[in-house]
Motif scaffolding. Structure first.
Motif, PDB file in Angstrom:
ATOM      1  N   GLU A  34      36.904  34.230  40.728  1.00 17.12           N
ATOM      2  CA  GLU A  34      36.167  35.332  40.199  1.00 17.12           C
ATOM      3  C   GLU A  34      36.456  36.727  40.623  1.00 17.12           C
ATOM      4  OE1 GLU A  34      31.849  36.591  38.657  1.00 17.12           O
ATOM      5  OE2 GLU A  34      32.211  34.510  39.381  1.00 17.12           O
ATOM      6  N   ALA A  35      36.677  36.602  42.104  1.00 14.80           N
ATOM      7  CA  ALA A  35      36.841  37.906  42.819  1.00 14.80           C
ATOM      8  C   ALA A  35      38.576  38.317  42.345  1.00 14.80           C
ATOM      9  CB  ALA A  35      36.620  37.869  44.508  1.00 14.80           C
ATOM     10  N   LEU A  36      39.271  37.418  42.677  1.00 18.79           N
ATOM     11  CA  LEU A  36      40.596  37.720  42.318  1.00 18.79           C
ATOM     12  C   LEU A  36      41.075  37.773  40.741  1.00 18.79           C
ATOM     13  CD1 LEU A  36      42.180  35.639  45.523  1.00 18.79           C
ATOM     14  CD2 LEU A  36      41.682  38.047  45.302  1.00 18.79           C
ATOM     15  N   GLN A  37      40.110  37.703  39.941  1.00 19.56           N
ATOM     16  CA  GLN A  37      40.457  37.321  38.648  1.00 19.56           C
ATOM     17  C   GLN A  37      41.593  36.313  38.264  1.00 19.56           C
ATOM     18  OE1 GLN A  37      41.227  41.367  37.228  1.00 19.56           O
ATOM     19  NE2 GLN A  37      39.230  42.146  37.726  1.00 19.56           N
ATOM     20  N   ILE A  38      41.474  35.058  38.757  1.00 14.20           N
ATOM     21  CA  ILE A  38      42.424  34.048  38.502  1.00 14.20           C
ATOM     22  C   ILE A  38      41.909  33.171  37.559  1.00 14.20           C
ATOM     23  CG2 ILE A  38      43.663  31.982  39.678  1.00 14.20           C
ATOM     24  CD1 ILE A  38      43.560  33.637  42.115  1.00 14.20           C
ATOM     25  N   THR A  39      42.471  32.622  36.605  1.00 12.98           N
ATOM     26  CA  THR A  39      42.171  31.609  35.763  1.00 12.98           C
ATOM     27  C   THR A  39      42.808  30.051  36.078  1.00 12.98           C
ATOM     28  OG1 THR A  39      44.199  32.032  34.072  1.00 12.98           O
ATOM     29  CG2 THR A  39      42.033  33.243  33.782  1.00 12.98           C
ATOM     30  N   ASP A  40      41.891  29.123  36.073  1.00 13.87           N
ATOM     31  CA  ASP A  40      42.405  27.964  36.508  1.00 13.87           C
ATOM     32  C   ASP A  40      43.535  27.256  35.295  1.00 13.87           C
ATOM     33  OD1 ASP A  40      42.624  25.550  37.704  1.00 13.87           O
ATOM     34  OD2 ASP A  40      40.569  24.602  36.972  1.00 13.87           O
TER      35      ASP A  40
END
Length: 420
Positions: free
Chosen positions: A99-105
């Motif tokens: 969430e902090a790095l704005q990464i989607t799984d």
């Protein structure tokens, strides 16, 4: 183990064999002479269900034994520890980091897709000469404010403590100090932290620990900027084994620095900028996220010059002593005396005024006369402030005592005639 070694030979070649696990510093423990037990294909991975080599060890004295839970391929995909499934760089859950790095799984969750995905990932990792993050994690932006404020700067060995003894909770444990489990009261069963799932931790979904950390970040206090525009000094705390040049090199990016003062006895430093804008920019970008030489430092505003002059001793903030909280049980500070009592410490002004008023209203009779004595030149000499005459001149002719008889003192003419 649920998978037999005699069947399913096609998938057996994809089983993982390793020589050393991928662990974080907390799970590894503080003992430098650690001993591990290795078992090839001893357990299935909790994520991809493939057999892998497990490791089991004790991280320290009075700690519980720990073992690897997921395979190294799943650990490299998410860059997490094989035991606690926390990020290896920041020590945070995957949900907080993504969430902090704005990464989607993008990791598949079905069984068939997981096997195909794992085989492709292992082929790509085999071509890489040096290990590096995989997928979107390798293309992520630099660490954000959330990661810098919530990241752990030191290992948290308390997480390796033994579990709570169930017999102690029932009141039936008879081993006392020899019991390897903790004799403590368990937490509330309704606490969301008591229901943690390893798959949710890995995929970053509905993790109660991550939700607690994110809520804590939203409630963190912000650094208030002082109203006095003359304040351009920042207080840096927890300065241990950090010299002046390191602080100057780091804070020079925010503006011109006037002076840097390091106080080793109090483990703090003071950085003074030439302009207020540079100090505000440095305070905003370094508050709760300043790390120099692997050590987290605290940042606060210094005191204004007026407060520095009023307090003469050095202390925590601004180079001068701060007001501490009063100790309970001690008497409070006495109020300042009034203007009338500043020069009258014994309260005599009122009594002297009363005495002067009564003296002015009443007339006292004159003192009685002192009887005069005839002392001859003695009184006259005293009246003019001269030295008094010797006592021999004040002797009278009459003899009062035998010792005053001149015939008994020394030799006289009568005595000398008798001797002749």
């Amino acid at each position: 183990m649920s998978i037999s070694l005699l069947s399913n030979t096609y998938n057996r070649q994809n089983w993982e064999d390793a020589e050393f696990p991928i662990l974080c510093q907390t799970c590894l423990g503080d003992n430098p002479y650690i001993r591990m037990m290795k078992e090839r294909y001893g357990q299935e991975c909790k994520i991809c269900n493939r057999p892998f080599t497990i490791f089991r060890w004790c991280p320290g004295a009075r700690m519980r034994f720990k073992k690897t839970e997921i395979c190294q391929t799943c650990s490299k995909v998410k860059n997490v520890c094989q035991t606690c499934l926390l990020d290896l760089e920041f020590g945070l859950p995957v949900q907080v980091r993504d969430e902090a790095l704005q990464i989607t799984d993008s990791v598949p969750k079905t069984q068939v897709n997981k096997e195909f995905f794992t085989q492709n990932i292992e082929g790509q990792m085999a071509l890489d000469e040096q290990p590096q993050p995989f997928g979107q994690l390798a293309k992520a932006q630099p660490p954000s404010d959330v990661l810098m404020k919530l990241a752990r700067s030191a290992p948290y060995y308390k997480r390796n403590q033994p579990h709570i003894c169930s017999f102690y909770v029932k009141g039936e444990c008879k081993r006392g100090e020899e019991c390897p489990y903790r004799h403590e009261k368990p937490s509330d069963p309704d606490d969301p932290l008591s229901n943690q799932n390893m798959r949710d931790r890995f995929y970053g979904i509905n993790d109660p620990v991550a939700e607690k950390l994110l809520s804590r970040y939203k409630e963190t206090p912000q650094l208030e900027t002082p109203e006095d525009k003359t304040v351009t000094t920042l207080y840096i705390g927890n300065v241990i084994d950090i010299d002046e040049q390191q602080l100057r090199d780091y804070f020079y990016q925010y503006g011109e620095i006037r002076s840097v003062t390091v106080v080793p006895k109090q483990s703090c430093a003071f950085v003074q900028f030439t302009q207020r804008d540079a100090a505000e920019r440095a305070a905003k970008e370094t508050f709760n996220k300043l790390v120099i030489d692997g050590k987290r430092l605290s940042v606060k505003w210094g005191k204004p010059p007026s407060a520095q002059v009023s307090s003469g001793r050095t202390g925590e903030v601004g180079g001068y002593e701060s007001n501490y909280e009063p100790v309970p049980g001690l008497p409070t500070i006495l109020p300042l005396p009034s203007s009338e009592l500043k020069t009258d410490f014994f309260g005599l002004s009122s009594s002297s005024n009363m005495a002067s008023s009564t003296a002015s209203n009443t007339f006292l009779p004159p003192p009685p006369p002192i009887p005069s004595t005839d002392l001859g030149d003695y009184t006259s000499s005293l009246s003019y402030g001269l030295m008094p005459p010797p006592l021999s001149s004040l002797r009278t002719t009459s003899v009062h005592y035998p010792s005053q008889d001149p015939s008994r003192v020394g030799s006289t003419a009568s005595h000398s005639k008798v001797n002749e």
